[in-house]
Design a protein around this motif. Structure first.
Motif, PDB file in Angstrom:
ATOM      1  N   CYS A   9       0.862  -1.171   0.000  1.00 15.82           N
ATOM      2  CA  CYS A   9       0.000   0.000   0.000  1.00 15.82           C
ATOM      3  C   CYS A   9       0.905   1.230   0.000  1.00 15.82           C
ATOM      4  CB  CYS A   9      -0.937  -0.013   1.218  1.00 15.82           C
ATOM      5  SG  CYS A   9      -0.075  -0.002   2.802  1.00 15.82           S
ATOM      6  N   SER A  10       0.342   2.401   0.209  1.00 15.50           N
ATOM      7  CA  SER A  10       1.129   3.634   0.126  1.00 15.50           C
ATOM      8  C   SER A  10       2.220   3.732   1.192  1.00 15.50           C
ATOM      9  CB  SER A  10       0.213   4.855   0.231  1.00 15.50           C
ATOM     10  OG  SER A  10      -0.389   4.899   1.517  1.00 15.50           O
ATOM     11  N   PHE A  11       2.101   2.990   2.289  1.00 19.62           N
ATOM     12  CA  PHE A  11       3.069   3.139   3.371  1.00 19.62           C
ATOM     13  C   PHE A  11       3.806   1.852   3.739  1.00 19.62           C
ATOM     14  CE2 PHE A  11      -0.954   2.101   5.389  1.00 19.62           C
ATOM     15  CZ  PHE A  11      -0.600   1.106   6.283  1.00 19.62           C
ATOM     16  N   ALA A  12       3.502   0.742   3.099  1.00 16.72           N
ATOM     17  CA  ALA A  12       4.124  -0.512   3.525  1.00 16.72           C
ATOM     18  C   ALA A  12       4.495  -1.398   2.345  1.00 16.72           C
ATOM     19  CB  ALA A  12       3.184  -1.271   4.453  1.00 16.72           C
ATOM     20  N   ALA A  13       5.570  -2.133   2.548  1.00 18.31           N
ATOM     21  CA  ALA A  13       6.021  -3.129   1.588  1.00 18.31           C
ATOM     22  C   ALA A  13       6.413  -4.375   2.367  1.00 18.31           C
ATOM     23  CB  ALA A  13       7.198  -2.608   0.782  1.00 18.31           C
ATOM     24  N   LEU A  48       8.102  -2.494  12.610  1.00 21.59           N
ATOM     25  CA  LEU A  48       7.874  -3.260  11.381  1.00 21.59           C
ATOM     26  C   LEU A  48       6.606  -4.104  11.488  1.00 21.59           C
ATOM     27  CD1 LEU A  48      11.532  -4.394  10.580  1.00 21.59           C
ATOM     28  CD2 LEU A  48      10.207  -2.604   9.420  1.00 21.59           C
ATOM     29  N   ILE A  49       6.409  -4.727  12.642  1.00 32.32           N
ATOM     30  CA  ILE A  49       5.201  -5.530  12.849  1.00 32.32           C
ATOM     31  C   ILE A  49       3.962  -4.644  12.858  1.00 32.32           C
ATOM     32  CG2 ILE A  49       3.979  -6.943  14.558  1.00 32.32           C
ATOM     33  CD1 ILE A  49       6.808  -8.145  15.208  1.00 32.32           C
ATOM     34  N   ASP A  50       4.058  -3.500  13.518  1.00 32.05           N
ATOM     35  CA  ASP A  50       2.932  -2.563  13.542  1.00 32.05           C
ATOM     36  C   ASP A  50       2.577  -2.102  12.129  1.00 32.05           C
ATOM     37  OD1 ASP A  50       1.034  -0.837  15.034  1.00 32.05           O
ATOM     38  OD2 ASP A  50       2.262   0.782  14.195  1.00 32.05           O
ATOM     39  N   GLU A  51       3.595  -1.841  11.316  1.00 32.76           N
ATOM     40  CA  GLU A  51       3.355  -1.431   9.926  1.00 32.76           C
ATOM     41  C   GLU A  51       2.622  -2.531   9.157  1.00 32.76           C
ATOM     42  OE1 GLU A  51       6.322  -1.101   6.311  1.00 32.76           O
ATOM     43  OE2 GLU A  51       6.525   0.655   7.621  1.00 32.76           O
ATOM     44  N   MET A  52       3.068  -3.777   9.329  1.00 29.34           N
ATOM     45  CA  MET A  52       2.400  -4.891   8.646  1.00 29.34           C
ATOM     46  C   MET A  52       0.970  -5.062   9.165  1.00 29.34           C
ATOM     47  SD  MET A  52       5.241  -7.888   8.085  1.00 29.34           S
ATOM     48  CE  MET A  52       6.014  -7.840   9.705  1.00 29.34           C
ATOM     49  N   ASN A  53       0.790  -4.958  10.469  1.00 28.47           N
ATOM     50  CA  ASN A  53      -0.558  -5.102  11.038  1.00 28.47           C
ATOM     51  C   ASN A  53      -1.504  -4.039  10.494  1.00 28.47           C
ATOM     52  OD1 ASN A  53      -0.074  -7.397  12.527  1.00 28.47           O
ATOM     53  ND2 ASN A  53       0.270  -6.308  14.452  1.00 28.47           N
ATOM     54  N   ARG A  54      -1.007  -2.840  10.269  1.00 27.11           N
ATOM     55  CA  ARG A  54      -1.834  -1.756   9.732  1.00 27.11           C
ATOM     56  C   ARG A  54      -2.135  -1.948   8.243  1.00 27.11           C
ATOM     57  NH1 ARG A  54      -2.004   2.778  13.158  1.00 27.11           N
ATOM     58  NH2 ARG A  54      -0.619   2.575  14.933  1.00 27.11           N
ATOM     59  N   ALA A  55      -1.226  -2.597   7.533  1.00 27.83           N
ATOM     60  CA  ALA A  55      -1.374  -2.756   6.083  1.00 27.83           C
ATOM     61  C   ALA A  55      -2.399  -3.824   5.701  1.00 27.83           C
ATOM     62  CB  ALA A  55      -0.019  -3.085   5.451  1.00 27.83           C
ATOM     63  N   PHE A  56      -2.534  -4.836   6.544  1.00 25.68           N
ATOM     64  CA  PHE A  56      -3.447  -5.932   6.204  1.00 25.68           C
ATOM     65  C   PHE A  56      -4.803  -5.762   6.885  1.00 25.68           C
ATOM     66  CE2 PHE A  56       0.676  -7.761   5.175  1.00 25.68           C
ATOM     67  CZ  PHE A  56       0.410  -8.300   3.919  1.00 25.68           C
ATOM     68  N   ARG A  57      -5.797  -6.458   6.375  1.00 19.01           N
ATOM     69  CA  ARG A  57      -7.173  -6.356   6.905  1.00 19.01           C
ATOM     70  C   ARG A  57      -7.273  -6.789   8.356  1.00 19.01           C
ATOM     71  NH1 ARG A  57     -10.341  -8.729   1.629  1.00 19.01           N
ATOM     72  NH2 ARG A  57      -9.840  -6.955   0.309  1.00 19.01           N
ATOM     73  N   GLU A  58      -6.420  -7.723   8.733  1.00 18.56           N
ATOM     74  CA  GLU A  58      -6.358  -8.228  10.109  1.00 18.56           C
ATOM     75  C   GLU A  58      -4.893  -8.266  10.511  1.00 18.56           C
ATOM     76  OE1 GLU A  58      -8.142 -12.112  10.226  1.00 18.56           O
ATOM     77  OE2 GLU A  58      -9.861 -11.458   9.042  1.00 18.56           O
ATOM     78  N   PRO A  59      -4.616  -8.272  11.800  1.00 18.57           N
ATOM     79  CA  PRO A  59      -3.211  -8.334  12.238  1.00 18.57           C
ATOM     80  C   PRO A  59      -2.514  -9.614  11.771  1.00 18.57           C
ATOM     81  CG  PRO A  59      -4.637  -7.736  14.073  1.00 18.57           C
ATOM     82  CD  PRO A  59      -5.528  -8.138  12.934  1.00 18.57           C
ATOM     83  N   VAL A  60      -1.237  -9.476  11.422  1.00 18.02           N
ATOM     84  CA  VAL A  60      -0.422 -10.643  11.071  1.00 18.02           C
ATOM     85  C   VAL A  60       0.290 -11.187  12.305  1.00 18.02           C
ATOM     86  CG1 VAL A  60      -0.143 -10.009   8.648  1.00 18.02           C
ATOM     87  CG2 VAL A  60       1.535  -9.222  10.324  1.00 18.02           C
ATOM     88  N   VAL A  61       0.413 -10.346  13.331  1.00 21.06           N
ATOM     89  CA  VAL A  61       1.001 -10.757  14.610  1.00 21.06           C
ATOM     90  C   VAL A  61       0.126 -10.220  15.728  1.00 21.06           C
ATOM     91  CG1 VAL A  61       2.983 -10.525  16.183  1.00 21.06           C
ATOM     92  CG2 VAL A  61       3.379 -10.802  13.731  1.00 21.06           C
ATOM     93  N   GLY A  62      -0.213 -11.083  16.668  1.00 17.69           N
ATOM     94  CA  GLY A  62      -0.938 -10.676  17.865  1.00 17.69           C
ATOM     95  C   GLY A  62      -0.013 -10.815  19.052  1.00 17.69           C
ATOM     96  N   ALA A  63      -0.152  -9.940  20.017  1.00 19.46           N
ATOM     97  CA  ALA A  63       0.722  -9.983  21.191  1.00 19.46           C
ATOM     98  C   ALA A  63      -0.107  -9.953  22.455  1.00 19.46           C
ATOM     99  CB  ALA A  63       1.696  -8.807  21.165  1.00 19.46           C
ATOM    100  N   ALA A  64       0.347 -10.685  23.448  1.00 19.34           N
ATOM    101  CA  ALA A  64      -0.245 -10.651  24.785  1.00 19.34           C
ATOM    102  C   ALA A  64       0.696  -9.843  25.663  1.00 19.34           C
ATOM    103  CB  ALA A  64      -0.406 -12.063  25.334  1.00 19.34           C
ATOM    104  N   ALA A  65       0.130  -8.997  26.503  1.00 21.80           N
ATOM    105  CA  ALA A  65       0.936  -8.126  27.361  1.00 21.80           C
ATOM    106  C   ALA A  65       1.852  -8.941  28.256  1.00 21.80           C
ATOM    107  CB  ALA A  65       0.026  -7.252  28.218  1.00 21.80           C
ATOM    108  N   GLY A  66       2.995  -8.339  28.569  1.00 22.66           N
ATOM    109  CA  GLY A  66       3.977  -8.990  29.435  1.00 22.66           C
ATOM    110  C   GLY A  66       3.520  -9.022  30.874  1.00 22.66           C
ATOM    111  N   GLY A  67       4.188  -9.755  31.636  1.00 24.84           N
ATOM    112  CA  GLY A  67       3.921  -9.889  33.058  1.00 24.84           C
ATOM    113  C   GLY A  67       5.161 -10.461  33.694  1.00 24.84           C
ATOM    114  N   ARG A  68       4.996 -11.211  34.710  1.00 27.87           N
ATOM    115  CA  ARG A  68       6.143 -11.808  35.392  1.00 27.87           C
ATOM    116  C   ARG A  68       6.935 -12.709  34.447  1.00 27.87           C
ATOM    117  NH1 ARG A  68       5.547 -14.794  41.077  1.00 27.87           N
ATOM    118  NH2 ARG A  68       4.577 -12.802  41.569  1.00 27.87           N
TER     119      ARG A  68
END
Length: 133
Positions: A9-13, A48-68
């Motif tokens: 798209c205009s902002f990602a490759a 880079l992951i955020d850019e890819m997640n924004r470029a596609f219809r759904e996220p390509v990577v999901g993350a769970a918040a850190g903890g102990r």
């Protein structure tokens, strides 16, 4: 060697670096570990992951918040599909251009000399490379 970069798209490759990062996240299960595996900072990997997640219809990577025990990252089904398609296109492109690339490589000097130290790109008679070069 062919390095394939697909403009999404205009902002990602999508190119070899992002594809390798996706594979590292899948293998390592975390963005931190994947960044280390790829020799980049966490911030760079996250961007880079955020850019890819924004470029596609759904996220390509999901993350769970850190903890102990720390956070977790997972490549989504869409991410795996994107990666598989990119690798397929890469293989098809390499096959299609292998013969002309070999002819081109045969014309390269046996021991090419790099430009003299301190020579800035664009100095003298050379101009800086553009995306369309």
């Amino acid at each position: 060697m062919l390095k394939l970069r697909v403009k999404l798209c205009s902002f990602a490759a999508l190119g070899p670096g992002k594809a390798n990062l996706l594979e590292a996240v899948d293998r390592c299960g975390s963005i931190t570990a994947a960044a280390k595996d790829q020799g980049m900072s966490y911030r760079r990997a996250w961007m880079l992951i955020d850019e890819m997640n924004r470029a596609f219809r759904e996220p390509v990577v999901g993350a769970a918040a850190g903890g102990r025990t720390g956070g977790r990252a997972e490549v989504s089904e869409l991410g795996r599909e994107v990666l598989a398609i990119y690798r397929e296109v890469q293989q098809l492109a390499e096959t299609a251009v292998s013969e002309p690339l070999q002819r081109l490589e045969n014309l390269v000097a046996d021991s090419p000399e790099p430009p003299p130290a301190g020579t800035a790109p664009g100095s003298g008679r050379h101009r800086p490379l553009r995306d369309d070069d």
